[in-house]
Design a protein around this motif. Sequence first.
Motif, short mmCIF file in Angstrom:
data_model
loop_
_atom_site.label_atom_id
_atom_site.label_comp_id
_atom_site.label_asym_id
_atom_site.label_seq_id
_atom_site.Cartn_x
_atom_site.Cartn_y
_atom_site.Cartn_z
N VAL A 151 -8.64 -3.75 -10.77
CA VAL A 151 -10.05 -3.99 -11.08
C VAL A 151 -10.28 -5.46 -11.42
N TYR A 152 -9.40 -6.04 -12.22
CA TYR A 152 -9.62 -7.40 -12.69
C TYR A 152 -9.17 -8.48 -11.71
N LEU A 153 -8.13 -8.20 -10.97
CA LEU A 153 -7.57 -9.24 -10.10
C LEU A 153 -7.86 -9.02 -8.62
N GLY A 154 -8.20 -7.78 -8.28
CA GLY A 154 -8.64 -7.45 -6.93
C GLY A 154 -7.77 -7.98 -5.82
N ASP A 155 -8.42 -8.59 -4.88
CA ASP A 155 -7.74 -9.06 -3.67
C ASP A 155 -6.71 -10.14 -3.94
N ARG A 156 -6.81 -10.81 -5.07
CA ARG A 156 -5.84 -11.88 -5.37
C ARG A 156 -4.42 -11.35 -5.51
N ILE A 157 -4.26 -10.08 -5.90
CA ILE A 157 -2.90 -9.54 -6.04
C ILE A 157 -2.57 -8.48 -5.01
N ALA A 158 -3.55 -7.92 -4.36
CA ALA A 158 -3.32 -6.79 -3.45
C ALA A 158 -2.30 -7.11 -2.36
N HIS A 159 -2.43 -8.25 -1.74
CA HIS A 159 -1.54 -8.58 -0.62
C HIS A 159 -0.19 -9.13 -1.10
N ARG A 160 -0.04 -9.38 -2.39
CA ARG A 160 1.22 -9.94 -2.92
C ARG A 160 2.18 -8.88 -3.43
N LEU A 161 1.71 -7.66 -3.60
CA LEU A 161 2.57 -6.60 -4.14
C LEU A 161 3.50 -6.06 -3.07
N PRO A 162 4.78 -5.91 -3.38
CA PRO A 162 5.72 -5.32 -2.42
C PRO A 162 5.60 -3.79 -2.45
N VAL A 163 4.52 -3.27 -1.86
CA VAL A 163 4.17 -1.86 -1.98
C VAL A 163 5.30 -0.96 -1.50
N ARG A 164 5.91 -1.28 -0.39
CA ARG A 164 7.00 -0.42 0.12
C ARG A 164 8.17 -0.36 -0.85
N ALA A 165 8.53 -1.48 -1.41
CA ALA A 165 9.64 -1.51 -2.37
C ALA A 165 9.28 -0.72 -3.63
N ILE A 166 8.07 -0.89 -4.10
CA ILE A 166 7.64 -0.16 -5.29
C ILE A 166 7.62 1.34 -5.02
N HIS A 167 7.13 1.75 -3.86
CA HIS A 167 7.13 3.17 -3.50
C HIS A 167 8.56 3.69 -3.36
N ALA A 168 9.46 2.87 -2.85
CA ALA A 168 10.86 3.29 -2.72
C ALA A 168 11.48 3.55 -4.09
N VAL A 169 11.18 2.70 -5.06
CA VAL A 169 11.69 2.90 -6.42
C VAL A 169 11.10 4.18 -7.02
N ALA A 170 9.80 4.39 -6.84
CA ALA A 170 9.17 5.62 -7.35
C ALA A 170 9.78 6.85 -6.69
N ALA A 171 9.99 6.79 -5.39
CA ALA A 171 10.60 7.91 -4.67
C ALA A 171 12.01 8.17 -5.19
N LEU A 172 12.75 7.12 -5.46
CA LEU A 172 14.10 7.27 -5.99
C LEU A 172 14.07 7.96 -7.35
N VAL A 173 13.13 7.57 -8.21
CA VAL A 173 13.01 8.21 -9.53
C VAL A 173 12.69 9.69 -9.37
N PHE A 174 11.73 10.02 -8.50
CA PHE A 174 11.41 11.43 -8.26
C PHE A 174 12.62 12.18 -7.71
N ALA A 175 13.36 11.57 -6.79
CA ALA A 175 14.54 12.22 -6.23
C ALA A 175 15.61 12.46 -7.29
N VAL A 176 15.83 11.48 -8.16
CA VAL A 176 16.81 11.65 -9.24
C VAL A 176 16.37 12.79 -10.17
N LEU A 177 15.09 12.82 -10.52
CA LEU A 177 14.58 13.92 -11.35
C LEU A 177 14.78 15.26 -10.66
N GLY A 178 14.53 15.31 -9.35
CA GLY A 178 14.69 16.55 -8.61
C GLY A 178 16.13 17.02 -8.57
N VAL A 179 17.04 16.13 -8.24
CA VAL A 179 18.46 16.49 -8.18
C VAL A 179 18.97 16.88 -9.56
N ALA A 180 18.61 16.11 -10.57
CA ALA A 180 19.05 16.42 -11.93
C ALA A 180 18.54 17.79 -12.37
#
Length: 191
Positions: A151-180
Amino acid sequence: MQAFLVSTGVVALAEVGDKTQLLAFLLAAKFRRPVPIVLGILAATLLNHAAAGALGAWITSVLGPRTLRWGLGLSFLAMAAWTLVPDRLDESDTQLARHGVFVTTFLTFFLAEMGDKTQVATIALAAQYQAMGAVVAGTTLGMMLANVPAVYLGDRIAHRLPVRAIHAVAALVFAVLGVATLLGAGERLGF
């Protein structure tokens, strides 16, 4: 405390690039009034995640320990896969009502979160940890951590975020929770 921290982290990571974050960018660009937008996001998230947390708590009361363990484990693994799928805004998500900034934000966020991965994650986390308040507080904070900067930074940060890498980390956390969970890590909690 673990329920709060895991819920915050998982949702904050999963929310990056999610359609509700894209909606936050859109609302910020359209209205240029961050305070009512942030308050609308907070109110919608609290209501949505409280309902999801209550559903997760109810599920633990009706399912047996073994069924719950398998259901949660498989749900977390499904969430891991779903997190890797990029979100896009549908045209219906961008139809903005003419009821003021707060009400428009509240309604669009609440509806956009229905059945979204963060709502499903809130249900699963509330069932996993059997700590509805901590999970709802954590998932709400995670949503705010991802959406307030949008909301505050808008387009200034949108294109700078490594979305795929962040999603990969989130997916890994969900997978670890699932396996555990499938391996019985939650047995001390009764499932």
